[in-house]
Design a protein around this motif. Sequence first.
Motif, PDB file in Angstrom:
ATOM      1  N   GLY A  16      46.093 -34.878 -28.179  1.00 30.09           N
ATOM      2  CA  GLY A  16      45.029 -33.707 -28.577  1.00 30.09           C
ATOM      3  C   GLY A  16      44.605 -34.750 -30.076  1.00 30.09           C
ATOM      4  N   SER A  17      43.599 -34.482 -30.375  1.00 29.80           N
ATOM      5  CA  SER A  17      42.803 -34.980 -31.039  1.00 29.80           C
ATOM      6  C   SER A  17      43.269 -35.345 -32.640  1.00 29.80           C
ATOM      7  CB  SER A  17      41.211 -33.709 -31.605  1.00 29.80           C
ATOM      8  OG  SER A  17      40.804 -33.564 -30.897  1.00 29.80           O
ATOM      9  N   ALA A  18      43.994 -34.489 -33.471  1.00 28.37           N
ATOM     10  CA  ALA A  18      44.797 -34.958 -34.430  1.00 28.37           C
ATOM     11  C   ALA A  18      45.891 -35.831 -34.424  1.00 28.37           C
ATOM     12  CB  ALA A  18      45.640 -34.074 -34.593  1.00 28.37           C
ATOM     13  N   VAL A  53      44.333 -36.810 -20.120  1.00 23.33           N
ATOM     14  CA  VAL A  53      43.602 -36.182 -20.404  1.00 23.33           C
ATOM     15  C   VAL A  53      43.167 -36.124 -22.172  1.00 23.33           C
ATOM     16  CG1 VAL A  53      42.961 -33.438 -20.890  1.00 23.33           C
ATOM     17  CG2 VAL A  53      44.148 -34.357 -18.729  1.00 23.33           C
ATOM     18  N   SER A  54      42.184 -36.582 -22.199  1.00 23.87           N
ATOM     19  CA  SER A  54      42.066 -36.348 -23.811  1.00 23.87           C
ATOM     20  C   SER A  54      41.057 -35.702 -24.678  1.00 23.87           C
ATOM     21  CB  SER A  54      41.534 -38.259 -24.195  1.00 23.87           C
ATOM     22  OG  SER A  54      41.913 -38.447 -25.276  1.00 23.87           O
ATOM     23  N   SER A  55      41.537 -35.178 -25.315  1.00 26.37           N
ATOM     24  CA  SER A  55      40.625 -34.934 -26.844  1.00 26.37           C
ATOM     25  C   SER A  55      39.992 -35.778 -27.555  1.00 26.37           C
ATOM     26  CB  SER A  55      41.260 -33.139 -27.069  1.00 26.37           C
ATOM     27  OG  SER A  55      41.519 -32.888 -26.519  1.00 26.37           O
ATOM     28  N   GLY A  56      39.286 -35.342 -28.466  1.00 28.18           N
ATOM     29  CA  GLY A  56      38.996 -36.003 -29.891  1.00 28.18           C
ATOM     30  C   GLY A  56      37.778 -36.577 -29.884  1.00 28.18           C
ATOM     31  N   ALA A  57      36.018 -36.093 -28.481  1.00 29.56           N
ATOM     32  CA  ALA A  57      34.663 -36.577 -28.774  1.00 29.56           C
ATOM     33  C   ALA A  57      34.380 -35.882 -29.847  1.00 29.56           C
ATOM     34  CB  ALA A  57      34.866 -36.009 -27.428  1.00 29.56           C
ATOM     35  N   ILE A  58      34.250 -34.133 -30.163  1.00 29.22           N
ATOM     36  CA  ILE A  58      34.578 -34.382 -30.915  1.00 29.22           C
ATOM     37  C   ILE A  58      34.435 -34.614 -32.275  1.00 29.22           C
ATOM     38  CG2 ILE A  58      33.371 -31.513 -32.346  1.00 29.22           C
ATOM     39  CD1 ILE A  58      33.227 -30.672 -29.287  1.00 29.22           C
ATOM     40  N   ALA A  59      35.699 -34.743 -32.967  1.00 31.04           N
ATOM     41  CA  ALA A  59      35.710 -34.998 -33.698  1.00 31.04           C
ATOM     42  C   ALA A  59      35.563 -36.777 -33.876  1.00 31.04           C
ATOM     43  CB  ALA A  59      37.665 -35.145 -33.543  1.00 31.04           C
ATOM     44  N   VAL A  60      35.312 -37.308 -33.257  1.00 27.06           N
ATOM     45  CA  VAL A  60      35.015 -38.811 -33.334  1.00 27.06           C
ATOM     46  C   VAL A  60      33.175 -38.593 -33.642  1.00 27.06           C
ATOM     47  CG1 VAL A  60      34.409 -40.678 -32.673  1.00 27.06           C
ATOM     48  CG2 VAL A  60      37.017 -40.082 -32.323  1.00 27.06           C
ATOM     49  N   ILE A 138      40.099 -38.520 -18.671  1.00 30.69           N
ATOM     50  CA  ILE A 138      39.329 -37.201 -18.671  1.00 30.69           C
ATOM     51  C   ILE A 138      39.200 -36.435 -19.647  1.00 30.69           C
ATOM     52  CG2 ILE A 138      40.058 -35.294 -17.301  1.00 30.69           C
ATOM     53  CD1 ILE A 138      42.233 -36.804 -15.450  1.00 30.69           C
ATOM     54  N   ASN A 139      38.604 -35.930 -19.931  1.00 33.14           N
ATOM     55  CA  ASN A 139      38.060 -34.416 -20.484  1.00 33.14           C
ATOM     56  C   ASN A 139      37.047 -33.615 -20.341  1.00 33.14           C
ATOM     57  OD1 ASN A 139      37.370 -33.938 -23.207  1.00 33.14           O
ATOM     58  ND2 ASN A 139      37.227 -34.794 -24.463  1.00 33.14           N
ATOM     59  N   GLU A 140      36.675 -32.813 -21.269  1.00 38.60           N
ATOM     60  CA  GLU A 140      36.224 -31.535 -20.357  1.00 38.60           C
ATOM     61  C   GLU A 140      34.542 -31.839 -20.938  1.00 38.60           C
ATOM     62  OE1 GLU A 140      37.172 -27.493 -22.308  1.00 38.60           O
ATOM     63  OE2 GLU A 140      35.455 -26.585 -20.160  1.00 38.60           O
ATOM     64  N   ASN A 141      34.114 -31.579 -19.672  1.00 42.48           N
ATOM     65  CA  ASN A 141      32.160 -32.253 -19.991  1.00 42.48           C
ATOM     66  C   ASN A 141      31.590 -31.179 -20.712  1.00 42.48           C
ATOM     67  OD1 ASN A 141      29.883 -32.776 -19.200  1.00 42.48           O
ATOM     68  ND2 ASN A 141      29.781 -32.412 -17.060  1.00 42.48           N
ATOM     69  N   ASP A 142      31.935 -31.056 -22.663  1.00 35.60           N
ATOM     70  CA  ASP A 142      31.511 -30.402 -23.374  1.00 35.60           C
ATOM     71  C   ASP A 142      29.801 -30.259 -22.977  1.00 35.60           C
ATOM     72  OD1 ASP A 142      34.011 -30.251 -24.018  1.00 35.60           O
ATOM     73  OD2 ASP A 142      33.723 -31.992 -25.232  1.00 35.60           O
ATOM     74  N   THR A 143      29.153 -31.134 -22.762  1.00 36.76           N
ATOM     75  CA  THR A 143      27.613 -30.681 -22.420  1.00 36.76           C
ATOM     76  C   THR A 143      27.293 -29.159 -21.871  1.00 36.76           C
ATOM     77  OG1 THR A 143      27.633 -33.026 -22.633  1.00 36.76           O
ATOM     78  CG2 THR A 143      25.257 -31.749 -21.921  1.00 36.76           C
ATOM     79  N   ILE A 149      33.350 -24.060 -27.018  1.00 34.02           N
ATOM     80  CA  ILE A 149      34.356 -25.096 -26.833  1.00 34.02           C
ATOM     81  C   ILE A 149      35.464 -24.870 -27.590  1.00 34.02           C
ATOM     82  CG2 ILE A 149      35.163 -27.803 -26.767  1.00 34.02           C
ATOM     83  CD1 ILE A 149      31.880 -27.507 -27.236  1.00 34.02           C
ATOM     84  N   ARG A 150      36.157 -24.572 -26.955  1.00 33.69           N
ATOM     85  CA  ARG A 150      37.744 -23.456 -27.865  1.00 33.69           C
ATOM     86  C   ARG A 150      38.716 -25.373 -27.981  1.00 33.69           C
ATOM     87  NH1 ARG A 150      36.184 -19.362 -24.785  1.00 33.69           N
ATOM     88  NH2 ARG A 150      37.945 -20.243 -22.927  1.00 33.69           N
ATOM     89  N   PHE A 151      39.386 -25.458 -29.440  1.00 31.05           N
ATOM     90  CA  PHE A 151      39.944 -26.379 -28.259  1.00 31.05           C
ATOM     91  C   PHE A 151      41.741 -25.600 -28.447  1.00 31.05           C
ATOM     92  CE2 PHE A 151      37.394 -27.770 -31.745  1.00 31.05           C
ATOM     93  CZ  PHE A 151      37.365 -28.964 -31.483  1.00 31.05           C
ATOM     94  N   GLY A 152      41.928 -26.430 -27.603  1.00 34.39           N
ATOM     95  CA  GLY A 152      42.718 -25.997 -26.161  1.00 34.39           C
ATOM     96  C   GLY A 152      42.922 -25.718 -25.143  1.00 34.39           C
ATOM     97  N   ASP A 153      40.863 -25.875 -25.073  1.00 39.65           N
ATOM     98  CA  ASP A 153      41.465 -25.911 -23.620  1.00 39.65           C
ATOM     99  C   ASP A 153      41.473 -27.010 -23.349  1.00 39.65           C
ATOM    100  OD1 ASP A 153      39.955 -23.528 -23.380  1.00 39.65           O
ATOM    101  OD2 ASP A 153      38.036 -24.186 -23.291  1.00 39.65           O
ATOM    102  N   ASN A 154      42.071 -28.030 -23.696  1.00 39.26           N
ATOM    103  CA  ASN A 154      42.388 -29.441 -22.211  1.00 39.26           C
ATOM    104  C   ASN A 154      43.318 -28.802 -22.604  1.00 39.26           C
ATOM    105  OD1 ASN A 154      39.485 -31.098 -22.704  1.00 39.26           O
ATOM    106  ND2 ASN A 154      40.394 -32.457 -24.236  1.00 39.26           N
TER     107      ASN A 154
HETATM  108  N1  GLU Z   1      37.039 -31.272 -25.679  1.00 39.92           N
HETATM  109  C1  GLU Z   1      36.846 -31.384 -26.471  1.00 39.92           C
HETATM  110  C2  GLU Z   1      37.030 -32.406 -28.049  1.00 39.92           C
HETATM  111  O1  GLU Z   1      37.107 -33.976 -27.145  1.00 39.92           O
HETATM  112  C3  GLU Z   1      38.812 -31.135 -27.471  1.00 39.92           C
HETATM  113  C4  GLU Z   1      38.847 -29.782 -26.261  1.00 39.92           C
HETATM  114  C5  GLU Z   1      40.495 -29.908 -26.995  1.00 39.92           C
HETATM  115  O2  GLU Z   1      41.189 -29.619 -27.862  1.00 39.92           O
HETATM  116  O3  GLU Z   1      40.728 -29.184 -26.233  1.00 39.92           O
HETATM  117  O4  GLU Z   1      36.306 -32.998 -28.391  1.00 39.92           O
END
Ligand code: GLU
Length: 376
Positions: A16-18, A53-60, A138-143, A149-154
């Motif tokens: 998770g991003s956090a 499967v890593s989140s964090g793209a948006i947060a960065v 792996i991450n969601e292809n947010d583009t 984009i719902r957090f938790g989708d990952n």
């Molecule tokens: N795909 C989003 C990201 O990398 C995160 C989605 C999620 O945390 O579920 O920032």
Amino acid sequence: MSQNLANVQRLVIKIGSALLVEQESGALHRTWLNALADDVAALVRRGVEVMIVSSGAIAVGRRHLGFTQPTLRLEENQAAAATGQIRLAHAYQETLARHDITVAQILLTLDDTEERRRHLNARATMSTLLRLGTVPVINENDTVATSEIRFGDNDRLAARVAAMMNADALILLSDIEGLYSADPRQNLEAAFIPEVPVITAAIEAMAGAPPTGHSSGGMVTKLAAARIAVGAGCRMAIADGRIMNPLAAIEAGGRATWFLSQVEPRTARKRYIAGSLKPSGSLVVDAGALKALRGGKSLLPAGVTAVEGAFQRGDAVTVRTAEGAEIGRGLAAYGADEARRIIGHKSREIEAILGYRGREELIHRDDLALTEGSRS
Ligand code: GLU
């Protein structure tokens, strides 16, 4: 070592991003990531196939783009993801390179895991990467995500990946410790649940409502992920990742909620192929192919004598004998037109016939469920 990780062969870890990103500055927690990579490397060294499967793209990315407002529009989130993803992937590449592990980036949408043609391609690519000893990140292809984009989708994406890849375990690392009988912030009596053999209505009720805040989809999306994973024969753990070396901690029997699965991943996939898909054609096989299939082999074009119906690559087809007896169902690696051209031929002739080098088999053994009892 915890029983639940001891025999794992194929593992999906969701981060998770956090855990990864310092919320104010958007900086990556390098020390934590290095320690996580050490855990991953230890698993890889003992032969476990690991996917992250890593989140964090948006947060960065949002900090890099100077977005300070608390909520972003969809296209701003997508711009942030595009900016952050490259940095995120680079960080994984660097940290796993310390262990001589190659990282491969995969961007998927939930649709990719559902639509069978794309599913087949994603699966084949990831299988190849695992065979080569790399760690797919792996991450969601947010583009191209079509909805917000719902957090938790990952959480769900990770479960879909685990199901698609027949993983035997999925670990969701976040800032949530696991499942409690009630919200522990509000109820001092809340008891920690270490093991969930079956997801009952009572378990669902424990999840409550998702918390506010941007780093986590909360327990609701984690339970949704658990349903997907467990249904596909993959056990799943929710564990607190806010410690150093969280995977080593789980292996050492540390606190986590484990959702158990009643079936093996291969069995679950075969049931899905055998039961849930409507066949759109059939392949008639000769006696040699029938014997090979019963011995657990893939169906090669050479053993097929006729192709019936109109189907596309990835569609379900029945496999039957010349006498008409159905012997199984599978996902075709070629569409009907191409299949008609290559049947009766050796796999090495496929390239000359079709003009490209496709799969060797018409139905791969993993995509084939025999109707009669067999070793497939
Ligand atoms: N795909 C989003 C990201 O990398 C995160 C989605 C999620 O945390 O579920 O920032």
